[in-house]
Design a protein around this motif. Structure first.
Motif, PDB file in Angstrom:
ATOM      1  N   TYR A  17      37.591  44.840  40.400  1.00  0.00           N
ATOM      2  CA  TYR A  17      37.570  46.174  39.800  1.00  0.00           C
ATOM      3  C   TYR A  17      36.140  46.702  39.761  1.00  0.00           C
ATOM      4  O   TYR A  17      35.199  45.975  39.417  1.00  0.00           O
ATOM      5  N   VAL A  18      35.958  47.970  40.127  1.00  0.00           N
ATOM      6  CA  VAL A  18      34.645  48.616  40.032  1.00  0.00           C
ATOM      7  C   VAL A  18      34.838  50.040  39.526  1.00  0.00           C
ATOM      8  O   VAL A  18      35.785  50.733  39.912  1.00  0.00           O
ATOM      9  N   LEU A  26      40.334  49.691  42.262  1.00  0.00           N
ATOM     10  CA  LEU A  26      40.826  48.326  42.317  1.00  0.00           C
ATOM     11  C   LEU A  26      40.821  47.873  43.773  1.00  0.00           C
ATOM     12  O   LEU A  26      41.343  48.573  44.635  1.00  0.00           O
ATOM     13  N   VAL A  27      40.204  46.727  44.035  1.00  0.00           N
ATOM     14  CA  VAL A  27      40.236  46.152  45.375  1.00  0.00           C
ATOM     15  C   VAL A  27      41.211  44.981  45.356  1.00  0.00           C
ATOM     16  O   VAL A  27      41.005  43.999  44.637  1.00  0.00           O
ATOM     17  N   ILE A  53      43.436  52.230  45.043  1.00  0.00           N
ATOM     18  CA  ILE A  53      43.437  50.808  45.391  1.00  0.00           C
ATOM     19  C   ILE A  53      42.946  50.670  46.832  1.00  0.00           C
ATOM     20  O   ILE A  53      43.447  51.345  47.732  1.00  0.00           O
ATOM     21  N   LEU A  54      41.979  49.789  47.027  1.00  0.00           N
ATOM     22  CA  LEU A  54      41.473  49.482  48.358  1.00  0.00           C
ATOM     23  C   LEU A  54      41.984  48.105  48.757  1.00  0.00           C
ATOM     24  O   LEU A  54      41.902  47.161  47.970  1.00  0.00           O
ATOM     25  N   VAL A  55      42.511  47.990  49.959  1.00  0.00           N
ATOM     26  CA  VAL A  55      43.080  46.724  50.423  1.00  0.00           C
ATOM     27  C   VAL A  55      42.165  46.107  51.475  1.00  0.00           C
ATOM     28  O   VAL A  55      41.671  46.800  52.362  1.00  0.00           O
ATOM     29  N   PHE A 129      36.069  44.064  54.280  1.00  0.00           N
ATOM     30  CA  PHE A 129      35.642  44.086  52.878  1.00  0.00           C
ATOM     31  C   PHE A 129      34.755  45.289  52.635  1.00  0.00           C
ATOM     32  O   PHE A 129      34.638  46.165  53.498  1.00  0.00           O
ATOM     33  N   TYR A 130      34.141  45.360  51.467  1.00  0.00           N
ATOM     34  CA  TYR A 130      33.531  46.619  51.045  1.00  0.00           C
ATOM     35  C   TYR A 130      32.165  46.430  50.389  1.00  0.00           C
ATOM     36  O   TYR A 130      31.921  45.442  49.696  1.00  0.00           O
TER      37      TYR A 130
END
Length: 263
Positions: A17-18, A26-27, A53-55, A129-130
């Motif tokens: 979470y960021v 939410l990732v 939400i990022l997957v 990823f991020y």
């Protein structure tokens, strides 16, 4: 200011979470809807306030609760095209107006927070990823990769905070009960990064601004928090870093979220 929590990290489920003043991201959602709701309660937040939400990829320990919470709270989901295709049949029906494509290697802005996606090496359709950028701060999230390439290093280097895979101890894995086919997969270039390889990669990307490193995605069967931390710390010390002074190493847990902290 940007704040974050590693809600859950490990072989059994992952969620990150960021937040900023205007966004709550939410990732991944690799736990049940009920478990995710409980994790949010533990950090004083609620899933209904999440803005997106990022997957990262379609493995079950990253998307187990994705469809449930997305439908319940009407949350938009971002993933690349290959991941969307791989998730078909795994997350149930997602309304079209909640589905968004986030290409690998691109940057998308979410009201003041720039999110940079980058590819990793893992046995999924197109895992990524991020890195999160906000008001001069940089937060890098990377697990689920068999190795760390120079391209990955350039993307994540000099972050204020790293959430970094330290999946297994090689000897524990080799001597453990897993079938050799699974051991070979984990040790391969599309598997997971070991404690030693995590430390060697971190030595190349830690910068002057780095203050926190969270060791993530630890294997339940082939690692221990103390072992991961000790191995990474010793190798970094051998490389000339002052662990505990320049920056601090933190554990993550598959069931207990880290404290909501500023980047």
């Amino acid at each position: 200011m940007m704040r974050f929590s590693v809600l859950a990290s490990g072989s059994t489920g992952n969620a990150f979470y960021v937040e900023t003043e205007t966004e709550r991201l939410l990732v991944d959602a690799g736990l049940s809807g009920k478990q995710l709701e409980q994790l949010f309660q533990q950090i004083g937040r609620h899933l209904k306030d999440v803005t997106a939400i990022l997957v990262t990829h379609e493995h079950s320990d990253h998307i187990k609760g994705l469809g449930v919470i997305a439908r319940k709270y009407q949350l938009p989901i971002y993933a690349n095209e290959k991941t969307w295709k791989a998730m078909e049949g795994l997350v149930g029906e997602i309304p079209t107006d909640q589905k968004f494509v986030f290409p690998t290697g691109s940057i998308r802005s979410f009201r003041g927070i720039d999110v940079e996606s980058f590819g990793v090496s893992h046995d999924a359709a197109e895992p990524m990823f991020y890195v999160f950028h906000h008001e001069g701060k940089k937060l890098a999230l990377m697990t689920d990769t068999g190795y760390v390439s120079e391209r990955m290093k350039r993307t994540i280097e000099h972050a204020d905070v790293f959430v970094f895979e330290s999946n297994h101890d090689v000897e524990m894995l080799r001597m453990g009960p897993y079938p050799w086919s699974i051991k070979r997969r984990i040790l391969s270039d599309v598997g997971h990064v070991s404690n030693e390889d995590a430390a060697l990669a971190l030595a190349d990307v830690i910068g002057e601004r780095t203050k926190r490193i969270y060791l993530a995605h630890l294997s339940q069967d082939n690692n221990m928090k103390e072992l991961a931390r000790m191995t990474v710390e010793q190798l970094l010390v051998n490389r000339g870093f002052s662990v505990g002074e320049q920056f601090v190493l933190y554990d993550t847990d598959p069931k207990i979220p880290t404290d909501l902290a500023y980047v």
